[in-house]
Design a protein around this motif. Structure first.
Motif, PDB file in Angstrom:
ATOM      1  N   TRP A  46      54.188  39.477  31.409  1.00 12.96           N
ATOM      2  CA  TRP A  46      53.155  39.482  32.472  1.00 12.96           C
ATOM      3  C   TRP A  46      51.811  39.454  31.673  1.00 12.96           C
ATOM      4  O   TRP A  46      51.620  40.356  30.922  1.00 12.96           O
ATOM      5  N   GLU A  47      50.986  38.496  31.887  1.00 15.41           N
ATOM      6  CA  GLU A  47      49.790  38.516  31.368  1.00 15.41           C
ATOM      7  C   GLU A  47      48.833  38.552  32.456  1.00 15.41           C
ATOM      8  O   GLU A  47      48.638  38.004  33.476  1.00 15.41           O
ATOM      9  N   VAL A  48      47.732  39.739  31.996  1.00 13.76           N
ATOM     10  CA  VAL A  48      46.659  39.902  33.106  1.00 13.76           C
ATOM     11  C   VAL A  48      45.471  39.886  32.397  1.00 13.76           C
ATOM     12  O   VAL A  48      45.242  40.438  31.236  1.00 13.76           O
ATOM     13  N   TYR A  61      49.378  45.125  44.713  1.00  9.84           N
ATOM     14  CA  TYR A  61      49.775  43.579  44.757  1.00  9.84           C
ATOM     15  C   TYR A  61      50.880  43.089  43.751  1.00  9.84           C
ATOM     16  O   TYR A  61      50.956  43.726  42.789  1.00  9.84           O
ATOM     17  N   ARG A  62      51.675  42.231  44.271  1.00  7.61           N
ATOM     18  CA  ARG A  62      52.725  41.692  43.356  1.00  7.61           C
ATOM     19  C   ARG A  62      52.093  40.493  42.256  1.00  7.61           C
ATOM     20  O   ARG A  62      51.272  39.941  42.742  1.00  7.61           O
ATOM     21  N   PRO A  63      52.580  40.554  40.988  1.00  4.17           N
ATOM     22  CA  PRO A  63      53.731  41.082  40.592  1.00  4.17           C
ATOM     23  C   PRO A  63      52.969  42.414  39.874  1.00  4.17           C
ATOM     24  O   PRO A  63      53.832  42.937  39.065  1.00  4.17           O
ATOM     25  N   ILE A  64      51.980  42.891  40.059  1.00  4.47           N
ATOM     26  CA  ILE A  64      51.535  43.940  39.121  1.00  4.47           C
ATOM     27  C   ILE A  64      52.409  45.440  39.505  1.00  4.47           C
ATOM     28  O   ILE A  64      52.653  46.159  38.578  1.00  4.47           O
ATOM     29  N   ASN A  65      52.866  45.527  40.613  1.00  2.00           N
ATOM     30  CA  ASN A  65      53.387  46.735  40.857  1.00  2.00           C
ATOM     31  C   ASN A  65      54.836  46.704  40.494  1.00  2.00           C
ATOM     32  O   ASN A  65      55.603  47.313  40.099  1.00  2.00           O
ATOM     33  N   VAL A  66      55.561  45.364  39.980  1.00  2.00           N
ATOM     34  CA  VAL A  66      56.645  45.107  39.270  1.00  2.00           C
ATOM     35  C   VAL A  66      56.626  45.823  37.754  1.00  2.00           C
ATOM     36  O   VAL A  66      57.677  46.737  37.650  1.00  2.00           O
ATOM     37  N   PHE A  67      55.604  45.715  37.028  1.00  2.76           N
ATOM     38  CA  PHE A  67      55.407  46.236  35.680  1.00  2.76           C
ATOM     39  C   PHE A  67      54.825  47.417  35.682  1.00  2.76           C
ATOM     40  O   PHE A  67      54.973  48.258  34.532  1.00  2.76           O
ATOM     41  N   VAL A  68      54.109  47.846  36.607  1.00  2.00           N
ATOM     42  CA  VAL A  68      53.568  49.284  36.693  1.00  2.00           C
ATOM     43  C   VAL A  68      54.235  50.363  37.372  1.00  2.00           C
ATOM     44  O   VAL A  68      54.321  51.449  37.054  1.00  2.00           O
ATOM     45  N   ASP A 100      59.296  47.341  51.221  1.00  2.48           N
ATOM     46  CA  ASP A 100      59.780  47.166  49.753  1.00  2.48           C
ATOM     47  C   ASP A 100      58.554  47.563  48.636  1.00  2.48           C
ATOM     48  O   ASP A 100      58.825  47.522  47.534  1.00  2.48           O
ATOM     49  N   GLY A 101      57.422  47.954  49.326  1.00 10.08           N
ATOM     50  CA  GLY A 101      56.412  48.453  48.012  1.00 10.08           C
ATOM     51  C   GLY A 101      55.484  47.192  47.737  1.00 10.08           C
ATOM     52  O   GLY A 101      54.496  47.621  46.940  1.00 10.08           O
ATOM     53  N   TYR A 102      55.786  46.092  48.366  1.00  8.29           N
ATOM     54  CA  TYR A 102      54.777  44.900  48.092  1.00  8.29           C
ATOM     55  C   TYR A 102      53.999  44.967  49.073  1.00  8.29           C
ATOM     56  O   TYR A 102      54.160  44.049  50.327  1.00  8.29           O
ATOM     57  N   TYR A 103      52.686  45.664  49.162  1.00 10.17           N
ATOM     58  CA  TYR A 103      51.869  45.537  50.291  1.00 10.17           C
ATOM     59  C   TYR A 103      50.889  43.999  50.486  1.00 10.17           C
ATOM     60  O   TYR A 103      50.726  43.734  51.565  1.00 10.17           O
ATOM     61  N   HIS A 104      50.564  43.493  49.361  1.00  5.58           N
ATOM     62  CA  HIS A 104      49.967  42.187  49.464  1.00  5.58           C
ATOM     63  C   HIS A 104      50.573  41.271  48.273  1.00  5.58           C
ATOM     64  O   HIS A 104      50.982  41.519  47.126  1.00  5.58           O
ATOM     65  N   ASP A 105      50.536  40.111  48.607  1.00 11.96           N
ATOM     66  CA  ASP A 105      50.635  38.900  47.470  1.00 11.96           C
ATOM     67  C   ASP A 105      49.624  38.878  46.568  1.00 11.96           C
ATOM     68  O   ASP A 105      48.323  38.541  47.078  1.00 11.96           O
ATOM     69  N   TRP A 106      49.917  38.297  45.482  1.00 15.99           N
ATOM     70  CA  TRP A 106      48.418  37.972  44.530  1.00 15.99           C
ATOM     71  C   TRP A 106      47.945  36.488  44.948  1.00 15.99           C
ATOM     72  O   TRP A 106      48.400  35.672  45.369  1.00 15.99           O
ATOM     73  N   SER A 107      46.649  36.756  44.867  1.00 17.56           N
ATOM     74  CA  SER A 107      45.860  35.635  45.190  1.00 17.56           C
ATOM     75  C   SER A 107      45.544  34.671  43.816  1.00 17.56           C
ATOM     76  O   SER A 107      45.805  35.149  42.702  1.00 17.56           O
ATOM     77  N   SER A 108      45.133  33.499  43.916  1.00 17.17           N
ATOM     78  CA  SER A 108      44.608  32.662  42.791  1.00 17.17           C
ATOM     79  C   SER A 108      43.395  33.007  42.018  1.00 17.17           C
ATOM     80  O   SER A 108      43.013  32.705  40.921  1.00 17.17           O
ATOM     81  N   ASP A 109      42.782  33.880  42.715  1.00 15.28           N
ATOM     82  CA  ASP A 109      41.320  34.263  42.190  1.00 15.28           C
ATOM     83  C   ASP A 109      41.443  35.628  41.513  1.00 15.28           C
ATOM     84  O   ASP A 109      42.282  36.427  41.674  1.00 15.28           O
ATOM     85  N   TYR A 110      40.359  35.933  41.088  1.00 15.57           N
ATOM     86  CA  TYR A 110      40.030  37.348  40.571  1.00 15.57           C
ATOM     87  C   TYR A 110      39.994  38.260  41.607  1.00 15.57           C
ATOM     88  O   TYR A 110      39.448  38.145  42.696  1.00 15.57           O
ATOM     89  N   LEU A 111      40.550  39.763  41.779  1.00 15.37           N
ATOM     90  CA  LEU A 111      40.297  40.665  42.539  1.00 15.37           C
ATOM     91  C   LEU A 111      39.593  41.739  42.319  1.00 15.37           C
ATOM     92  O   LEU A 111      39.759  42.221  40.952  1.00 15.37           O
ATOM     93  N   GLN A 112      38.713  42.179  42.922  1.00 15.09           N
ATOM     94  CA  GLN A 112      37.936  43.139  42.541  1.00 15.09           C
ATOM     95  C   GLN A 112      38.445  44.437  42.363  1.00 15.09           C
ATOM     96  O   GLN A 112      39.464  44.953  43.182  1.00 15.09           O
ATOM     97  N   SER A 113      38.479  45.173  41.263  1.00 13.63           N
ATOM     98  CA  SER A 113      38.954  46.673  41.178  1.00 13.63           C
ATOM     99  C   SER A 113      38.035  47.575  40.654  1.00 13.63           C
ATOM    100  O   SER A 113      36.738  47.281  40.737  1.00 13.63           O
ATOM    101  N   THR A 114      38.620  48.550  40.154  1.00 12.60           N
ATOM    102  CA  THR A 114      37.710  49.847  39.590  1.00 12.60           C
ATOM    103  C   THR A 114      38.553  50.562  38.649  1.00 12.60           C
ATOM    104  O   THR A 114      39.726  50.580  38.689  1.00 12.60           O
ATOM    105  N   SER A 115      37.706  50.850  37.870  1.00 16.39           N
ATOM    106  CA  SER A 115      38.329  51.755  36.495  1.00 16.39           C
ATOM    107  C   SER A 115      38.132  53.361  37.178  1.00 16.39           C
ATOM    108  O   SER A 115      38.449  54.166  36.316  1.00 16.39           O
TER     109      SER A 115
END
Length: 260
Positions: free
Chosen positions: A240-242, A102-109, A28-43
């Protein structure tokens, strides 16, 4: 012994079911569910396709312009958009994009591919001229430079190209190779003898958008999806607010609005 064999088969069935759920999720394209914490990313955008980078750089320019024109002096007098601000907003957008599994980010991305609404235009300036002025003949004949210093200085300073001719011969489009604050640039042209009016090109109606602001040291991006007669102003909207922190951690805050 029979109990152990039975327990073994129960465990195997549970593992197989979990495996099926994981595979279905990946399909379905949803590899992971969102957690309640901040997730480390990169620019870091090294492996992102150029077409995607171009879209988000345009988004960042639009959002930087909105901040800029909130100041009346900057809106009316400064044509260059702050490159550092564009880069800061762009890096935040890339941090969000890099968590698109991560959902729901891939919904709007990925699914809806929401980007900022370019209104007014950052690259297309419409100029209306008095065709009785000698210098306007150059544009009517498709020549970029007019021989009139005030006009040509602006064209060369901001690297403007002459766009397509309009049906009305006194309407002309000037195209910039990079995003500019055309609300200021139009003022520069309107001061010149022979220019009757000028203004950035624009869009009709409403639609998808990205809204940007700051909350303390965090950058807040709100992705907006609009639908339902958007030419007249969308009847429905979903949000969606991020948040993105200075150390490039991302947190999905909330979603709200009309159900999709």
């Amino acid at each position: 012994m029979k109990d152990l064999i039975k327990l073994f088969f129960i465990i195997m069935i549970i593992l197989m079911n979990n495996s099926c759920e994981l595979n279905e999720s990946m399909e379905d394209g949803y590899y992971h569910d969102w957690s309640s914490d901040y997730l480390q990313s990169t620019s870091n955008d090294r492996i992102i396709p150029d077409s995607i980078k171009t879209l988000y750089k345009t988004d960042a320019s639009i959002l930087a312009l909105r901040i800029m024109i909130a100041d009346t002096f900057a809106r009316d007098n400064i044509a260059e958009i702050n490159e550092n601000l564009i880069d800061e907003i762009y890096r935040g957008l890339i941090c969000i994009y890099n968590l698109k599994n991560y959902r729901p980010i891939n919904v709007f991305v990925d699914n809806f591919k929401i980007h900022a609404r370019e209104d007014p235009s950052l690259t297309r300036l419409i100029v209306v001229v008095d065709t009785t002025k000698e210098w306007t003949r150059a544009w009517i004949n498709g020549q970029r430079l007019t021989g009139y210093q005030q006009i040509d200085d602006l064209i060369l300073t901001y690297d403007l190209q002459l766009g397509e001719r309009w049906y009305f011969s006194n309407y002309h489009t000037l195209i910039s190779s990079k995003p500019l604050n055309l609300l200021a640039l139009k003022n520069f042209f309107k001061k010149i003898d022979g220019v009757l009016d000028a203004g950035p090109d624009g869009l009709i109606g409403d639609g998808n958008d990205i809204v940007f602001n700051y909350s303390r040291s965090n950058k807040i991006y709100t992705f907006v999806m609009g639908w339902g007669d958007c030419l007249a102003g969308c009847m429905f909207k979903h949000y969606w607010e991020v948040a993105v922190t200075p150390d490039e951690r991302v947190r999905f805050i909330k979603q709200y609005g009309d159900p999709i």
